[in-house]
Design an enzyme around this catalytic site. Structure first.
Site, PDB file in Angstrom:
ATOM      1  N   VAL A 117      29.150  30.376  66.567  1.00  0.00           N
ATOM      2  CA  VAL A 117      30.359  29.642  66.974  1.00  0.00           C
ATOM      3  C   VAL A 117      30.641  29.836  68.465  1.00  0.00           C
ATOM      4  O   VAL A 117      30.919  28.876  69.194  1.00  0.00           O
ATOM      5  CB  VAL A 117      31.579  30.087  66.119  1.00  0.00           C
ATOM      6  CG1 VAL A 117      32.839  29.339  66.549  1.00  0.00           C
ATOM      7  CG2 VAL A 117      31.311  29.854  64.630  1.00  0.00           C
ATOM      8  N   LYS A 145      39.920  32.674  52.469  1.00  0.00           N
ATOM      9  CA  LYS A 145      40.495  31.374  52.827  1.00  0.00           C
ATOM     10  C   LYS A 145      41.637  31.012  51.868  1.00  0.00           C
ATOM     11  O   LYS A 145      42.646  30.427  52.277  1.00  0.00           O
ATOM     12  CB  LYS A 145      39.407  30.300  52.805  1.00  0.00           C
ATOM     13  CG  LYS A 145      38.373  30.515  53.921  1.00  0.00           C
ATOM     14  CD  LYS A 145      37.117  29.694  53.701  1.00  0.00           C
ATOM     15  CE  LYS A 145      36.084  29.911  54.793  1.00  0.00           C
ATOM     16  NZ  LYS A 145      34.773  29.342  54.493  1.00  0.00           N
TER      17      LYS A 145
HETATM   18  N1  LIG Z   1      29.426  30.224  61.414  1.00  0.00           N
HETATM   19  C1  LIG Z   1      30.299  29.444  60.794  1.00  0.00           C
HETATM   20  O1  LIG Z   1      29.959  28.375  60.305  1.00  0.00           O
HETATM   21  C2  LIG Z   1      31.723  29.838  60.734  1.00  0.00           C
HETATM   22  C3  LIG Z   1      32.151  31.050  61.225  1.00  0.00           C
HETATM   23  N2  LIG Z   1      33.482  31.372  61.158  1.00  0.00           N
HETATM   24  C4  LIG Z   1      33.932  32.652  61.678  1.00  0.00           C
HETATM   25  O2  LIG Z   1      33.674  32.715  63.057  1.00  0.00           O
HETATM   26  C5  LIG Z   1      33.399  34.047  63.439  1.00  0.00           C
HETATM   27  C6  LIG Z   1      32.049  34.096  64.139  1.00  0.00           C
HETATM   28  O3  LIG Z   1      31.054  33.614  63.261  1.00  0.00           O
HETATM   29  P1  LIG Z   1      29.557  33.349  63.747  1.00  0.00           P
HETATM   30  O4  LIG Z   1      29.579  32.812  65.128  1.00  0.00           O
HETATM   31  O5  LIG Z   1      28.928  32.564  62.672  1.00  0.00           O
HETATM   32  O6  LIG Z   1      28.977  34.819  63.718  1.00  0.00           O
HETATM   33  P2  LIG Z   1      27.722  35.373  64.550  1.00  0.00           P
HETATM   34  O7  LIG Z   1      27.301  36.611  63.860  1.00  0.00           O
HETATM   35  O8  LIG Z   1      26.729  34.306  64.788  1.00  0.00           O
HETATM   36  O9  LIG Z   1      28.380  35.731  65.957  1.00  0.00           O
HETATM   37  C7  LIG Z   1      29.201  36.823  66.182  1.00  0.00           C
HETATM   38  C8  LIG Z   1      28.799  37.376  67.533  1.00  0.00           C
HETATM   39  O10 LIG Z   1      29.758  38.344  67.910  1.00  0.00           O
HETATM   40  C9  LIG Z   1      29.046  39.433  68.453  1.00  0.00           C
HETATM   41  N3  LIG Z   1      29.840  40.645  68.330  1.00  0.00           N
HETATM   42  C10 LIG Z   1      30.150  41.321  67.215  1.00  0.00           C
HETATM   43  N4  LIG Z   1      30.835  42.418  67.536  1.00  0.00           N
HETATM   44  C11 LIG Z   1      30.962  42.429  68.876  1.00  0.00           C
HETATM   45  C12 LIG Z   1      31.562  43.319  69.786  1.00  0.00           C
HETATM   46  N5  LIG Z   1      32.157  44.420  69.381  1.00  0.00           N
HETATM   47  N6  LIG Z   1      31.524  43.016  71.097  1.00  0.00           N
HETATM   48  C13 LIG Z   1      30.898  41.897  71.531  1.00  0.00           C
HETATM   49  N7  LIG Z   1      30.294  41.017  70.710  1.00  0.00           N
HETATM   50  C14 LIG Z   1      30.331  41.298  69.397  1.00  0.00           C
HETATM   51  C15 LIG Z   1      27.745  39.512  67.662  1.00  0.00           C
HETATM   52  O11 LIG Z   1      26.765  40.225  68.382  1.00  0.00           O
HETATM   53  C16 LIG Z   1      27.424  38.048  67.481  1.00  0.00           C
HETATM   54  O12 LIG Z   1      26.623  37.554  68.545  1.00  0.00           O
HETATM   55  C17 LIG Z   1      33.458  34.878  62.165  1.00  0.00           C
HETATM   56  O13 LIG Z   1      34.737  35.430  62.038  1.00  0.00           O
HETATM   57  C18 LIG Z   1      33.216  33.846  61.071  1.00  0.00           C
HETATM   58  O14 LIG Z   1      33.798  34.205  59.841  1.00  0.00           O
HETATM   59  C19 LIG Z   1      34.415  30.511  60.659  1.00  0.00           C
HETATM   60  C20 LIG Z   1      34.042  29.292  60.170  1.00  0.00           C
HETATM   61  C21 LIG Z   1      32.676  28.877  60.113  1.00  0.00           C
HETATM   62  N1  LIG Z   2      29.789  31.011  55.022  1.00  0.00           N
HETATM   63  C1  LIG Z   2      30.771  29.992  55.067  1.00  0.00           C
HETATM   64  C2  LIG Z   2      30.948  29.461  56.460  1.00  0.00           C
HETATM   65  C3  LIG Z   2      32.062  30.089  57.146  1.00  0.00           C
HETATM   66  O1  LIG Z   2      33.222  29.896  56.867  1.00  0.00           O
HETATM   67  C4  LIG Z   2      30.382  28.822  54.179  1.00  0.00           C
HETATM   68  O2  LIG Z   2      29.292  28.818  53.621  1.00  0.00           O
HETATM   69  O3  LIG Z   2      31.210  27.930  54.037  1.00  0.00           O
END
Ligand SMILES: NC(=O)C1=CN([C@@H]2O[C@H](COP(=O)(O)OP(=O)(O)OC[C@H]3O[C@@H](n4cnc5c(N)ncnc54)[C@H](O)[C@@H]3O)[C@@H](O)[C@H]2O)C=CC1
Ligand SMILES: N[C@@H](CC=O)C(=O)O
Ligand code: NA
Length: 437
Positions: free
Chosen positions: A20, A209
């Site tokens: 994201v 959610k």
């Molecule tokens: N991927 C999706 O489709 C969706 C994601 N979300 C939410 O968005 C958020 C991010 O999700 P993604 O981007 O998919 O996860 P991701 O795992 O791809 O990205 C998270 C990033 O944050 C970094 N990170 C973690 N702890 C850190 C720290 N202490 N300092 C600096 N960087 C740090 C990680 O290294 C990683 O690159 C989560 O809360 C997830 O639940 C919500 C809706 C949909």
């Molecule tokens: N893992 C979720 C995506 C984040 O909200 C899904 O599959 O819908």
């Protein structure tokens, strides 16, 4: 002539640069003119907090914006966008940002479902925004419509397909006859499910959610621990095939509803697989798509549909919130308050009231149906329909599919235990809730 000065840029700190975060960075860096026009001031990406400066990244992410010092980045920001996920250090950084007067946008449903109340209070106390459209059903505008558009109405019920991974899995089971494990492997290969698919398959993601949706819709506070949760691990290819034969599809639903008067009732918040009639709008939600079906007193039924996951769709919701908080910052308005004026008791799982479909394998001889029906009657569970398949179809045993009227979960469970103990009952094959009819 008085001198006119252009407004100072709004400094955005981005915490996390994964799926994201990368798309949020791209959205800010590639559209500066549009964003400035919508906000009324330039929006500047001040920095991106990452774990490692050396990790491989999308070329759209400039290396000179990366930092491992998230705290310093937060301290200099007007708007903090948290997309790192997890509870810590996300919670501490958000709390720090709010206390320092920055607005916060987050996609972190796990954090909001667990620690939301303290963060909303901190935002209220500081008079700043804490927005989270992306946390529920990704790109689908659902948080803002419930919080703002429906604020003058009474929401009675929400049925949501809020997890794309499980919807994809169930859809593949229905269309291809796959078993759950095969469909999960496919979802992993396509990047929908994580290597450890527990959060999706066991319903944790949907439960977070559901807690957020119920809190918003009923102006109350529902914590993750209040949400009764059952994932899709128990759903077999045969259950899915039988659902189709009885005119249903199986969906993992987040359900939030008021039982009783809207100003003095109780609420039930739960996540579980359910049979949905094939002609219900939610039955048409295929693949990894999400949808939220809302029933409100004045508005009647509403459905919100779209992509609940993925970098760009989720970043779309995050960027919408960024524009919203930036506009309010510029005009000097106080942050949006979370309404929490209602204190609905949350019903325990066994008190939830739903219709059920029970599938039994029984000896095929006279009187068995009457015996089973007698047990349901003894427990006060009313039968809607009974269907019996021919013995040939089931290799000698008869197959009974009993659909009940609405019954309390506890009564139904006791009934099923008693039915299972009857001599002619070979097996209780499945017990599924029926929603949306
Ligand atoms: N991927 C999706 O489709 C969706 C994601 N979300 C939410 O968005 C958020 C991010 O999700 P993604 O981007 O998919 O996860 P991701 O795992 O791809 O990205 C998270 C990033 O944050 C970094 N990170 C973690 N702890 C850190 C720290 N202490 N300092 C600096 N960087 C740090 C990680 O290294 C990683 O690159 C989560 O809360 C997830 O639940 C919500 C809706 C949909
Ligand atoms: N893992 C979720 C995506 C984040 O909200 C899904 O599959 O819908
Ligand atoms: Na959303």
């Amino acid at each position: 002539m008085p001198e006119t000065s252009s407004p100072a840029p709004l400094r955005v700190a981005l915490l996390g640069c994964g799926v994201v975060g990368t798309e949020v960075a791209r959205g800010i860096l590639e559209n500066p003119i549009d964003l400035a026009a919508r906000v009324g001031a330039p929006v500047e990406l001040a920095g991106i907090a990452v774990r490692s400066l050396d990790a491989e990244r999308d070329p759209a992410v400039p290396r000179d914006l990366l930092t491992t010092d998230a705290t310093a980045l937060v301290d200099g920001a007007d708007v903090v966008v948290e997309v790192m996920g997890g509870i810590e250090p996300a919670r501490t950084l958000i709390a720090r940002a709010l206390a320092g007067g920055a607005a916060v946008v987050t996609a972190n449903k796990a954090l909001l479902a667990e620690r939301g109340p303290e963060l909303f209070e901190a935002a209220d106390a500081a008079g700043v925004d804490l927005l989270y459209e992306a946390a529920v059903a990704g790109a689908i505008p659902i948080v803002r419509p419930i919080r703002e558009s429906l604020a003058g109405d009474h929401v009675r019920r929400i049925l949501g397909i809020v997890n794309g991974t499980t919807n994809y899995v169930l859809d593949r089971m229905a269309t291809e006859g796959l078993e759950l494990d095969q469909a999960v492997k496919e979802a992993q290969a396509l990047g929908y499910a994580e290597a450890d698919p527990t959060a999706d398959v066991d319903g944790f993601d949907a439960a977070a959610k559901a807690a957020i949706l119920a809190s918003l819709a009923f102006h109350t506070r529902v914590a993750l621990k209040d949400v009764a949760r059952e994932g899709i691990r128990g759903v077999s290819a045969a259950d899915v095939a039988w659902a189709s034969r009885t005119g249903h599809v199986i969906k993992l639903l987040a359900v939030a509803e008021v039982i009783g008067p809207v100003d003095d009732g109780e609420i039930s918040v739960r996540v579980h697989p359910a049979l949905v009639p094939a002609d219900h709008p939610l039955a048409a939600v295929r693949g990894a798509f999400n949808a939220v079906f809302v029933e409100a007193d004045g508005a009647g039924p509403l459905m919100f549909y779209g992509q609940g996951a993925g970098g760009r769709p989720t970043a779309s919701a995050v960027l919408g919130d960024v524009v919203s908080v930036a506009r309010r910052r510029l005009t000097g308005g106080k942050g949006l308050r979370e309404s929490k004026d209602q204190a609905f008791p949350v019903l325990p799982p066994e008190a939830a009231v739903t219709r059920f479909q029970v599938r039994l394998s029984v000896a095929d001889r006279p009187g068995v149906l009457a015996q089973v029906a007698g047990v349901l009657a003894d427990h006060g569970v009313s039968i809607d329909t009974v269907r019996q398949s021919s013995p040939d179809e089931e290799g000698g045993a008869a197959h009974l599919i009993i659909s009940t009227h609405a019954a309390r979960e506890a009564s139904l469970r006791a009934t099923v235990d008693a039915v299972a103990g009857l001599e002619p009952v070979r097996q209780v094959i499945s017990v599924l809730r029926v929603e949306g009819s």
